[in-house]
Design an enzyme around this catalytic site. Structure first.
Site, PDB file in Angstrom:
ATOM      1  NE  ARG A 148     -26.027 -34.223   1.236  1.00 52.62           N
ATOM      2  CZ  ARG A 148     -25.512 -34.697   2.361  1.00 52.62           C
ATOM      3  NH1 ARG A 148     -24.912 -35.853   2.384  1.00 52.62           N
ATOM      4  NH2 ARG A 148     -25.586 -34.015   3.468  1.00 52.62           N
TER       5      ARG A 148
ATOM      6  CB  CYS B 251     -29.147 -36.821   5.020  1.00 56.20           C
ATOM      7  SG  CYS B 251     -29.040 -35.062   4.646  1.00 56.20           S
TER       8      CYS B 251
ATOM      9  CG  ASP C  60     -17.821 -20.339 -17.924  1.00 58.01           C
ATOM     10  OD1 ASP C  60     -17.842 -21.429 -18.547  1.00 58.01           O
ATOM     11  OD2 ASP C  60     -17.294 -19.300 -18.365  1.00 58.01           O
TER      12      ASP C  60
ATOM     13  CG  HIS D 270     -32.986 -30.126   4.754  1.00 62.62           C
ATOM     14  ND1 HIS D 270     -31.897 -29.375   4.392  1.00 62.62           N
ATOM     15  CD2 HIS D 270     -32.503 -31.327   5.170  1.00 62.62           C
ATOM     16  CE1 HIS D 270     -30.787 -30.095   4.555  1.00 62.62           C
ATOM     17  NE2 HIS D 270     -31.138 -31.282   5.035  1.00 62.62           N
TER      18      HIS D 270
ATOM     19  CB  CYS E  56     -31.788 -47.193 -28.597  1.00 64.37           C
ATOM     20  SG  CYS E  56     -31.721 -48.996 -28.659  1.00 64.37           S
TER      21      CYS E  56
ATOM     22  CG  ASP F 210     -15.131 -21.087 -14.374  1.00 63.33           C
ATOM     23  OD1 ASP F 210     -14.017 -21.281 -14.892  1.00 63.33           O
ATOM     24  OD2 ASP F 210     -15.710 -19.981 -14.361  1.00 63.33           O
TER      25      ASP F 210
ATOM     26  CB  CYS G  79     -26.691 -44.989 -24.381  1.00 61.33           C
ATOM     27  SG  CYS G  79     -26.124 -45.535 -22.769  1.00 61.33           S
TER      28      CYS G  79
ATOM     29  CB  CYS H   7     -31.505 -48.920 -21.242  1.00 61.85           C
ATOM     30  SG  CYS H   7     -32.908 -47.899 -21.704  1.00 61.85           S
TER      31      CYS H   7
END
Lengths: 278, 151
Positions: free
Chosen positions: A235, A239, A68, A198, A99, A71, A96, A131
């Site tokens: 991230r 790692c 949700d 992974h 344009c 939340d 932004c 941009c």
């Protein structure tokens, strides 16, 4: 004697409850829209049959936060993204929105990023800064700073539910190959490659952490750990530090190539930005 | 009492000066993955080894291995095999080799080598040229592992 045997037993049972097992039956439905959190791996992903969103590996409590938007703590930053999108900045007197009148027009973009533009590999962060510097005459934002992640999350949200579909062939091929090489190279004092955890060991516990496939379809992602939106390359940096390696720089050719490769391993999963992870 | 402590301390100091020959990572001799010679000449301390096994910045062995001897600890990893009865399956020399550089025993394993100080890519500056564990920590952990026997 007292409580000890009981406590030990209780902990043993808790330990069993923590035992890793991806909840393959859980469904991620947001606003009536069902996300693809599991699907057949793209043919070019040689060592996986199925691919899974990181959502699948999270605890019930963490999963629930993404069901949700009220939340989902990431949406606090989405509001900031909307403000930034409409804020005039730089010498040209533009925002932004000057344009891009309707942010909805960005539907589909996240699913294709990173992409090849003018023969170069381009991430969404780079597009935003292009941009800002060339059209707005504004200063570029920090690669994984709060302004950047708020706006990339807003743009990415427009693609939510669409399957990731980054191009891996043609002009993208050499970048993709380079990213693949990095994915399988061991780094750092711990001498670990992305693939060691992974690909070879996803869905197992590494101490308190349930290893995922490291998919990036939910980025920018809100992490409970640092209570903010996190970029893909931010991230990656984390790692690499975890394996005690000197990270590549955000926006470097290495990380861009790795982002393309890792994103492509998720081709077919729904864009979930902004997802919630631990 | 005091005299005893001094005497023991003197004895310990004496011991370490006699056996100060620590084998550097590059000089460790592997035979089929096993290392028969102690890296320090000082007997490993199982209690210290148990602590280093748990410490997230040292062995952090529990990150990847289940160990019933530590049932009071939450979050046993599942990446590697259970270490229950590990001393029944492997000799001390084999365990020393596996902890120091498991790639000499298991080709291509995910398990980091805990006693090498070169041969890895792009280490963070503060870890460059260093091994994850000291020679004595390896000995301590091996001594602890040797207590994990199946009845």
């Amino acid at each position: 004697m007292g409580f000890k045997p009981f406590v030990t037993t209780a902990l043993a049972i808790m330990g069993m409850a923590f035992a890793a097992q991806a909840d393959e039956n859980a469904k991620l439905v947001i606003d009536g829209q069902t996300m693809i959190t599991q699907t057949k791996a793209p043919a070019f992903v040689e060592n996986l049959d199925e691919i899974y969103s990181g959502w699948v590996f999270r605890s019930d409590e963490t999963q629930a936060l993404q069901l949700d938007d009220f939340d989902n703590p990431g949406f606090v930053f989405l509001d900031q993204g909307i403000d930034l999108f409409n804020t005039v900045d730089g010498s040209e007197g533009k925002s932004c929105a000057s344009c891009h009148e309707n942010v909805e027009d960005f539907a589909g973009l996240r699913a294709k990023m990173p992409r090849i533009k003018d023969g170069k590999l381009q991430t969404m962060e780079e597009q935003v800064n292009e941009c800002r510097t060339t059209r707005m005459g504004a200063e570029p934002w920090k690669y994984s700073g709060s302004q950047m992640t708020a706006v990339t999350a807003l743009i990415s949200l427009q693609s939510r539910g669409m399957p990731v579909d980054v191009a891996v062939d043609g002009a993208a091929a050499p970048f993709w190959e380079k990213g693949k090489e990095i994915y399988y190279t061991r780094y750092g004092q711990l001498d670990l490659a992305c693939a060691n955890c992974h690909e070879d060991n996803y869905d197992t516990m590494i101490r308190a952490d349930h290893l995922s496939q490291g998919q990036v379809n939910g980025f920018p992602t809100y992490r409970l750990k640092n209570a903010k939106l996190n970029s893909i390359q931010g991230r990656f940096k984390g790692c690499m530090k975890n394996v005690r390696a000197k990270p590549f720089k955000e926006g470097s050719e290495e990380f861009k190539a790795l982002e393309l490769y890792v994103a492509s391993r998720g081709n077919g999963l729904s864009v979930e930005s902004p997802s919630v992870r631990n | 009492m005091k005299k005893t402590i001094v005497a023991v301390a003197a004895l310990l100091l004496g011991t370490s000066s006699v056996y100060a020959e620590v084998i550097a990572p590059k000089n460790v001799v592997y035979q089929d993955g096993a290392v028969s010679k102690s890296l320090t000449g000082v007997a490993g301390d199982p209690a210290a080894g148990r602590k280093a096994f748990l410490n997230r910045k040292q062995g952090n062995c529990l990150a990847c291995h289940v160990n019933s001897d530590m049932a009071d600890q939450p979050f046993h990893g599942e990446v590697g095999p259970s270490l229950d009865g590990v001393a029944t399956r492997w000799s001390e020399a084999e365990l020393r080799g596996i902890v120091s550089n498991s790639k000499k025993t298991f080709e291509g394993t995910i398990m980091p080598a805990f006693y090498i100080d070169s041969g890895y890519n792009r280490p963070l500056d503060k870890f460059a040229g260093k091994s994850i564990l000291t020679a004595q920590q390896v000995e301590d952990i091996v001594a602890y592992l040797m207590t994990l026997k199946t009845e």
